[in-house]
Structures are given as C-alpha cells and as structure tokens.
Design a protein around this motif. Structure first.
Motif, PDB file in Angstrom:
ATOM      1  N   ALA A 125       6.829  17.379  58.573  1.00 27.78           N
ATOM      2  CA  ALA A 125       5.469  17.263  59.113  1.00 27.78           C
ATOM      3  C   ALA A 125       4.435  17.847  58.165  1.00 27.78           C
ATOM      4  N   SER A 126       4.829  18.811  57.356  1.00 30.20           N
ATOM      5  CA  SER A 126       3.888  19.422  56.419  1.00 30.20           C
ATOM      6  C   SER A 126       3.651  18.566  55.183  1.00 30.20           C
ATOM      7  N   SER A 127       4.485  17.559  54.960  1.00 35.71           N
ATOM      8  CA  SER A 127       4.352  16.705  53.784  1.00 35.71           C
ATOM      9  C   SER A 127       3.369  15.570  54.053  1.00 35.71           C
ATOM     10  N   PRO A 128       2.540  15.188  53.052  1.00 33.36           N
ATOM     11  CA  PRO A 128       1.636  14.060  53.258  1.00 33.36           C
ATOM     12  C   PRO A 128       2.367  12.711  53.239  1.00 33.36           C
ATOM     13  N   ALA A 129       3.575  12.669  52.677  1.00 34.81           N
ATOM     14  CA  ALA A 129       4.327  11.410  52.606  1.00 34.81           C
ATOM     15  C   ALA A 129       4.935  11.078  53.965  1.00 34.81           C
ATOM     16  N   PHE A 130       5.114   9.768  54.186  1.00 36.44           N
ATOM     17  CA  PHE A 130       5.736   9.332  55.431  1.00 36.44           C
ATOM     18  C   PHE A 130       7.254   9.397  55.337  1.00 36.44           C
ATOM     19  N   LEU A 131       7.810   8.932  54.198  1.00 37.57           N
ATOM     20  CA  LEU A 131       9.256   8.909  54.023  1.00 37.57           C
ATOM     21  C   LEU A 131       9.724  10.138  53.258  1.00 37.57           C
ATOM     22  N   ASN A 132      10.924  10.534  53.535  1.00 39.70           N
ATOM     23  CA  ASN A 132      11.521  11.686  52.883  1.00 39.70           C
ATOM     24  C   ASN A 132      11.883  11.353  51.440  1.00 39.70           C
ATOM     25  N   THR A 133      11.974  12.365  50.614  1.00 42.60           N
ATOM     26  CA  THR A 133      12.446  12.157  49.242  1.00 42.60           C
ATOM     27  C   THR A 133      13.959  11.916  49.281  1.00 42.60           C
ATOM     28  N   PRO A 134      14.521  11.322  48.214  1.00 46.33           N
ATOM     29  CA  PRO A 134      15.988  11.125  48.207  1.00 46.33           C
ATOM     30  C   PRO A 134      16.753  12.432  48.386  1.00 46.33           C
ATOM     31  N   ALA A 135      16.286  13.501  47.747  1.00 43.51           N
ATOM     32  CA  ALA A 135      16.975  14.791  47.903  1.00 43.51           C
ATOM     33  C   ALA A 135      16.877  15.284  49.347  1.00 43.51           C
ATOM     34  N   GLY A 136      15.720  15.119  49.939  1.00 41.49           N
ATOM     35  CA  GLY A 136      15.549  15.518  51.334  1.00 41.49           C
ATOM     36  C   GLY A 136      16.369  14.669  52.278  1.00 41.49           C
ATOM     37  N   PHE A 137      16.490  13.368  51.937  1.00 43.84           N
ATOM     38  CA  PHE A 137      17.285  12.460  52.753  1.00 43.84           C
ATOM     39  C   PHE A 137      18.753  12.883  52.750  1.00 43.84           C
ATOM     40  N   PHE A 138      19.296  13.136  51.556  1.00 44.88           N
ATOM     41  CA  PHE A 138      20.704  13.517  51.477  1.00 44.88           C
ATOM     42  C   PHE A 138      20.945  14.914  52.034  1.00 44.88           C
ATOM     43  N   ALA A 139      19.937  15.766  51.971  1.00 38.85           N
ATOM     44  CA  ALA A 139      20.078  17.097  52.557  1.00 38.85           C
ATOM     45  C   ALA A 139      20.215  17.025  54.079  1.00 38.85           C
ATOM     46  N   GLY A 140      19.710  15.954  54.663  1.00 37.06           N
ATOM     47  CA  GLY A 140      19.837  15.773  56.106  1.00 37.06           C
ATOM     48  C   GLY A 140      21.262  15.544  56.562  1.00 37.06           C
TER      49      GLY A 140
END
Length: 171
Positions: A125-140
């Motif tokens: 929610a704190s990020s201005p981007a709508f989609l997660n970064t690849p690193a953030g995606f895999f961290a999920g």
C-alpha cells in the motif's frame, strides 16, 4: 455386459506383508498427521490458541472459511487416509479411499496456494506502483506455509500408486 454376480474389486483380505505393509503404514501415518492438522486448524480458529508459527508451519486461525471449514475438510481427508490405509496397495476400494483423502488435502492446499498468489500480485500500500516487483512477488511465496501446503508433496505419490492400481485392475 454380462453380470456374474461377483465383484472382482473386493477380494478376501490377507495379512499385510512386504511393500504393501510399508505403503499402508505410510498412508496411515500421513492420515494421522492430516487428521491432527485438521483438528489443530479447527481448534485454533475456535480460540484455543491465538495461532502459531513453528519453523515453516503456520496456523493463524483468523478466517472461518479457511481454518474452520478447511480444518473439517483436512480432518475428513485424514479419516479417509486412515480408513483406506489397510490394503491400500492391493485393494481398489481401499486405494480409492486414499485417493479421495489425498484429493481433499490437494483442495485445501490449492486454495492456500491461490491465496498466496493473489496476495503476491499487488504492490504494498505504501508503494506508488500497482503491481509488485518480481522480487516482492517471489517473496510472497516464502515460508511459513499452511499445513495443507506442507502435506501436498507427501500426497502426490499416493495418486500415482492409485493410478497404477486402476491400470492393473483394467487389465
């Protein structure tokens, strides 16, 4: 099709020996663990605990549909695995019980994996981007995991044995 009056899938039981006994013990132990996890899911949801994380295992218990209803499904899967454990490698009926028990575990694991996927797609929610970064995606997809996801790899072999049993029955 001529009906002979006998069911070829039901055979007299014999004492367990050899690989069939090892397979039955594996299925029974997997059923006990699945039943225990199902009961733990229900108990944590009911308020017996605030939830816990132990190593790569987590049970949070905050959502009724996942933890109470999912716990019931997991417990039913465990009961079916235990019920079909005896002669699971030699009897088609017992192997079918084991397959259904494994499928119930897969159902809950699939919903848990889908929830992880859906939570990993949007950015914070704190990020201005709508989609997660690849690193953030895999961290999920990092641990801890729910009990159903942890049991998933242990149930894959059960369906392979069931498939082989069905093929032997067809010949």
């Amino acid at each position: 099709m001529k009906h002979t009056g006998t069911n070829r899938t039901i055979r007299p039981s014999s004492p367990l020996r050899g690989p069939g006994m090892v397979y039955s013990i594996y299925v029974a132990l997997l059923g006990l663990v699945t039943l225990g996890f199902g009961c733990a899911d229900i108990l944590v949801w009911a308020g017996a605990s605030d939830g816990f994380t132990w190593g790569i295992l987590t049970i949070t218990g905050d959502d009724f549909f996942r933890w109470a209803w999912g716990g019931v499904v997991m417990a039913c899967g465990g009961v079916l695995l235990i019920s079909g454990a005896a002669h699971a490698a030699t009897s088609l009926h017992q192997a079918a019980k084991v397959a259904v028990g494994a499928i119930l575990v897969w159902l809950i694991a699939g919903t848990d994996l889908l929830a992880m996927l859906c939570a990993a797609i949007p950015a914070d929610a704190s990020s201005p981007a709508f989609l997660n970064t690849p690193a953030g995606f895999f961290a999920g997809f990092a641990p801890p995991y729910t009990p159903a996801v942890l049991l998933l790899p242990f149930t894959v072999g059960l369906l392979l044995v069931f498939r082989g049993r069905v093929r032997r029955h067809e010949t």
